[in-house]
Structures are given as C-alpha cells and as structure tokens.
Design an enzyme around this catalytic site. Structure first.
Site, PDB file in Angstrom:
ATOM      1  N   VAL A 162       0.778  -3.706   3.960  1.00 31.86           N
ATOM      2  CA  VAL A 162       0.645  -5.023   4.927  1.00 31.86           C
ATOM      3  C   VAL A 162       1.833  -5.737   4.809  1.00 31.86           C
ATOM      4  O   VAL A 162       1.973  -7.098   5.366  1.00 31.86           O
ATOM      5  CB  VAL A 162      -0.550  -5.912   4.103  1.00 31.86           C
ATOM      6  CG1 VAL A 162      -1.884  -5.043   4.780  1.00 31.86           C
ATOM      7  CG2 VAL A 162      -0.606  -5.952   2.869  1.00 31.86           C
ATOM      8  N   TYR A 197      -4.387   3.306   7.831  1.00 31.32           N
ATOM      9  CA  TYR A 197      -5.328   2.469   7.789  1.00 31.32           C
ATOM     10  C   TYR A 197      -6.316   2.824   8.972  1.00 31.32           C
ATOM     11  O   TYR A 197      -6.534   4.252   9.083  1.00 31.32           O
ATOM     12  CB  TYR A 197      -4.971   1.041   8.134  1.00 31.32           C
ATOM     13  CG  TYR A 197      -4.112   0.472   7.494  1.00 31.32           C
ATOM     14  CD1 TYR A 197      -4.637   0.144   6.014  1.00 31.32           C
ATOM     15  CD2 TYR A 197      -2.974   0.013   7.607  1.00 31.32           C
ATOM     16  CE1 TYR A 197      -3.463  -0.337   5.196  1.00 31.32           C
ATOM     17  CE2 TYR A 197      -1.872  -0.853   6.767  1.00 31.32           C
ATOM     18  CZ  TYR A 197      -2.424  -0.713   5.477  1.00 31.32           C
ATOM     19  OH  TYR A 197      -1.626  -1.502   4.516  1.00 31.32           O
ATOM     20  N   SER A 244       0.959  -1.330  -0.009  1.00 30.73           N
ATOM     21  CA  SER A 244       0.120  -0.005   0.029  1.00 30.73           C
ATOM     22  C   SER A 244       0.661   1.400  -0.106  1.00 30.73           C
ATOM     23  O   SER A 244       0.244   2.440  -0.321  1.00 30.73           O
ATOM     24  CB  SER A 244      -1.059   0.057   1.301  1.00 30.73           C
ATOM     25  OG  SER A 244      -2.318  -0.376   0.930  1.00 30.73           O
ATOM     26  N   LYS A 252       0.726   3.455  -2.988  1.00 29.41           N
ATOM     27  CA  LYS A 252      -0.558   4.323  -3.346  1.00 29.41           C
ATOM     28  C   LYS A 252       0.043   5.957  -3.076  1.00 29.41           C
ATOM     29  O   LYS A 252      -0.582   6.583  -3.874  1.00 29.41           O
ATOM     30  CB  LYS A 252      -1.639   4.212  -2.141  1.00 29.41           C
ATOM     31  CG  LYS A 252      -2.073   2.698  -2.382  1.00 29.41           C
ATOM     32  CD  LYS A 252      -3.175   2.310  -1.368  1.00 29.41           C
ATOM     33  CE  LYS A 252      -3.544   0.861  -1.693  1.00 29.41           C
ATOM     34  NZ  LYS A 252      -4.269   0.369  -0.551  1.00 29.41           N
ATOM     35  N   TYR A 285      -2.324  -2.156 -10.696  1.00 25.25           N
ATOM     36  CA  TYR A 285      -2.345  -1.904  -9.402  1.00 25.25           C
ATOM     37  C   TYR A 285      -1.593  -2.986  -8.864  1.00 25.25           C
ATOM     38  O   TYR A 285      -0.846  -2.793  -7.616  1.00 25.25           O
ATOM     39  CB  TYR A 285      -3.895  -1.925  -8.920  1.00 25.25           C
ATOM     40  CG  TYR A 285      -3.940  -1.878  -7.454  1.00 25.25           C
ATOM     41  CD1 TYR A 285      -3.756  -0.756  -6.634  1.00 25.25           C
ATOM     42  CD2 TYR A 285      -4.445  -3.058  -6.634  1.00 25.25           C
ATOM     43  CE1 TYR A 285      -3.837  -0.807  -5.394  1.00 25.25           C
ATOM     44  CE2 TYR A 285      -4.571  -3.228  -5.530  1.00 25.25           C
ATOM     45  CZ  TYR A 285      -4.384  -1.991  -4.519  1.00 25.25           C
ATOM     46  OH  TYR A 285      -4.253  -1.954  -3.376  1.00 25.25           O
TER      47      TYR A 285
HETATM   48  N1  GLU Z   1      -2.031  -5.124  -2.541  1.00 24.18           N
HETATM   49  C1  GLU Z   1      -2.400  -5.125  -1.130  1.00 24.18           C
HETATM   50  C2  GLU Z   1      -4.116  -4.987  -1.375  1.00 24.18           C
HETATM   51  O1  GLU Z   1      -4.592  -4.302  -2.177  1.00 24.18           O
HETATM   52  C3  GLU Z   1      -2.157  -3.728  -0.578  1.00 24.18           C
HETATM   53  C4  GLU Z   1      -2.759  -3.591   0.626  1.00 24.18           C
HETATM   54  C5  GLU Z   1      -1.840  -2.707   1.760  1.00 24.18           C
HETATM   55  O2  GLU Z   1      -0.935  -2.805   1.970  1.00 24.18           O
HETATM   56  O3  GLU Z   1      -2.642  -2.293   2.509  1.00 24.18           O
HETATM   57  O4  GLU Z   1      -4.998  -5.797  -0.789  1.00 24.18           O
END
Ligand code: GLU
Length: 329
Positions: free
Chosen positions: A267, A249, A71, A74, A197
């Site tokens: 994560v 989060y 994540s 992002k 993604y």
């Molecule tokens: N590739 C993970 C997903 O889309 C990223 C989640 C994360 O790191 O929060 O579920």
C-alpha cells in the site's frame, strides 16, 4: 571494456526511460491514508528498477527514495517461516488459497478451517509472523532484519513513526489476531506478534532495493551482487507460487493473466516482480487504485509484459524480447 558495457546496457535502459516518460504525468489513483504516515507520500514519486541475475542494474526516476515496504514484506517473512517450520508444518497454520476478498478482510477467518487462507493477506501474514522463532521480541526483530539485509545487501531500519502510526490505528489487524488466538491458530503473546508485523511493514526500502530483492528470488535465493544466500533455494518454488496466485490483492487473477509473473505489491506504492532465472523488476509510485495496487506500476508492468513478452507462458515458448534486450551484445 567500458564501451562494451554501455552497448549491452542501452536497450533495457532506453526501455525503462520510455516507460517512465509514458506514465510520469498519469495522475489517477489515491494515496493510502488508513495508516496516517502513508498519506504524507508525494504522488509524483515514480521509480523503475531492473536488476538481472548476473548483477546488471538499470534504474530510472525516484529509485533512491525511501518508503516503507508494507505488504511486500509478507513474501520474505513467509520465506523465513518456511525455513523455520518447513512446508508441511507451515501449511497447517497458513493456507495457499487466493481469497478474492480485500487484503484486510476478516470475513473468512470464522469459516470452516479457521486457518487463514494465504500468507499474502493480512490474517495469514500476521499468523506467519507470529511463528517466527526467537527467544524474545528483540531476537525475533533482529532475525527478521538480518533476513531483509541478506536480500538487500545493506543494513535496514524500521521507520519508527510509521510503525507507531500503524500500531496506533491497526484495529482491524488487532481484531484478526484476537480471532486467530481464539481459534488456536496463533499462540503466545499476540501484542508482540502484532508489533513484529507492524515493524516488518515499516522496514524502509527503495525501488532499487525491491529490484535486488526480486532478483535474489529470480536467482534461486542468491543475492546477485553479494553472493549471499538469502533463503534456502528449496523454498523458492513455494514463495513464487503464492506470489503468483495471491500477490496482487484482488487483481491477482488478472495480473496472472495479463502480466504473468510472480509479484507482490504494497500500500505504499511498491510492486516487485520476478522473472525467474532472469531478473527482478520493481516500480515505485504511491497513488493506488481501488484494489491497493500502484496505478503507474500496473501500467508499466502491463506494457512490459505485452511488449517484451516475459509472461511465464510466453517464456515457456521461448519468446522473450525482454531476455533478448538484456542479453543484446
Ligand atoms: N501494514 C499494512 C497493513 O497491515 C500492509 C498493507 C498492505 O501493504 O497491503 O494494513
């Protein structure tokens, strides 16, 4: 010259070493397993890195261990979309409101605006990635990798096994993409957008890399070691704002209260944080708490902020022992 350099480095290096020592035996938290490849991480991995805007680097522990960025990507893809679309056009597609829902929630997608709440949750991130411009999937992936390379300062690669592992199991993300297609919030080939993604989440980084990336954001988008402008400085404010409000989060509010600097976690166990105009800080340790944040990472940042006073609202009062430690002659 060498002797002066060592004396300047010592306080912050000693600080990182004491934090590593304090938390290396902490055993709480669990590895993410919903992407099968992530469950293979070693729970003992623990690295701490600081890179300053003037290019000083401090590292302790497993800072060269590679892992997938997940994540944290992002943040950087959001910066790219801001450059491709501009603030106002992008805001029509992806909001900037914290959700209070889990990062992979679908619940709010079917509410009023149909617009994903923010680019740090999966729905908003998938919508953001779907906007990245390029003639075909290869050009879009190459643009994305080139963007990461500007922040990191070396070539980057996608971990193919993690990419495939997530593509095979990412049914919630696929469901979100279909819902957003249905509502007209994303257009075009959603399988290609999802692939991009999943690829961005599978970019391999180290803890050192995350600190350099954070330092680049702290330095108005200019990489402190290579001098490359990784992102237009006009968008740093937007990027840091969504990190500050939405980056951690369902702990984002408490993080803002307790730690008080823009940050993003993933994560796979990474957290990067930005002390504007001063430094980037990164922690890597895979065991996660119930919100999905690295357990050791949270402890380290809470101690750092409390003991060294880099909460943004302490900085505005001119109290920052962290800055003093970095600048100590
Ligand atoms: N590739 C993970 C997903 O889309 C990223 C989640 C994360 O790191 O929060 O579920």
């Amino acid at each position: 010259m060498g002797a002066n350099y060592r004396i300047t480095m010592a306080p912050i290096q000693a600080l990182l070493e004491s934090l590593h020592h304090r938390y290396r035996d902490l055993s709480s938290g669990t590895l993410a397993s919903y992407i099968p490849q992530l469950a293979k991480a070693d729970p003992q991995w623990f690295g701490l890195s600081v890179v300053t805007v003037d290019g000083q680097c401090f590292h302790v522990g497993d800072v060269a261990q590679q892992f997938t960025i997940q994540s944290i990507s992002k943040v950087f893809v959001y910066g790219m979309a801001l450059e491709d679309y501009g603030r106002d056009r992008l805001l029509k597609k992806v909001g900037v409101e914290p959700t209070g829902d889990p990062f992979n929630s679908l619940i709010r997608l079917d509410e009023d605006s149909k617009r994903p709440d923010n680019p740090m949750v999966n729905a908003g991130a998938i919508a953001t990635t779907s906007l990245i411009t390029g003639a075909d999937p290869t050009e879009r992936l190459n643009r994305l990798l080139a963007m990461f390379e500007r922040y990191i300062g070396r070539e980057v690669y996608v971990d193919v096994s993690t990419f495939l592992s997530e593509r095979d199991t990412g049914h919630r993300n696929r469901a979100m993409a279909h819902l957003m297609l249905n509502f007209g919030m994303i257009n075009g080939d959603i399988e290609a957008a999802l692939d991009l993604y999943f690829q961005q989440c599978a970019v391999l980084v180290t803890c050192q890399d995350l600190a350099v990336m954070a330092a680049t954001l702290a330095n108005q988008g200019c990489h402190p070691l290579t001098g490359t402008q990784a992102v237009d400085s006009a968008y740093i404010r937007d990027i840091l704002s969504v990190m500050y409000t939405c980056g951690m989060y369902n702990f984002a509010g408490e993080w803002a209260y307790r730690v008080g600097i823009p940050a993003k976690s993933g994560v796979s166990g990474g957290i990067l944080a930005v002390v504007p105009n001063l430094a980037g800080i990164a922690v890597f340790s895979p065991p996660l708490d119930k919100n999905g944040n690295s357990v050791r990472g949270l402890r380290v940042f809470e101690d750092l902020s409390r003991e060294y006073g880099f909460h943004l609202f302490d900085l505005s009062l001119g109290r920052c022992r962290f800055r003093d430690a970095l600048q100590q002659p």
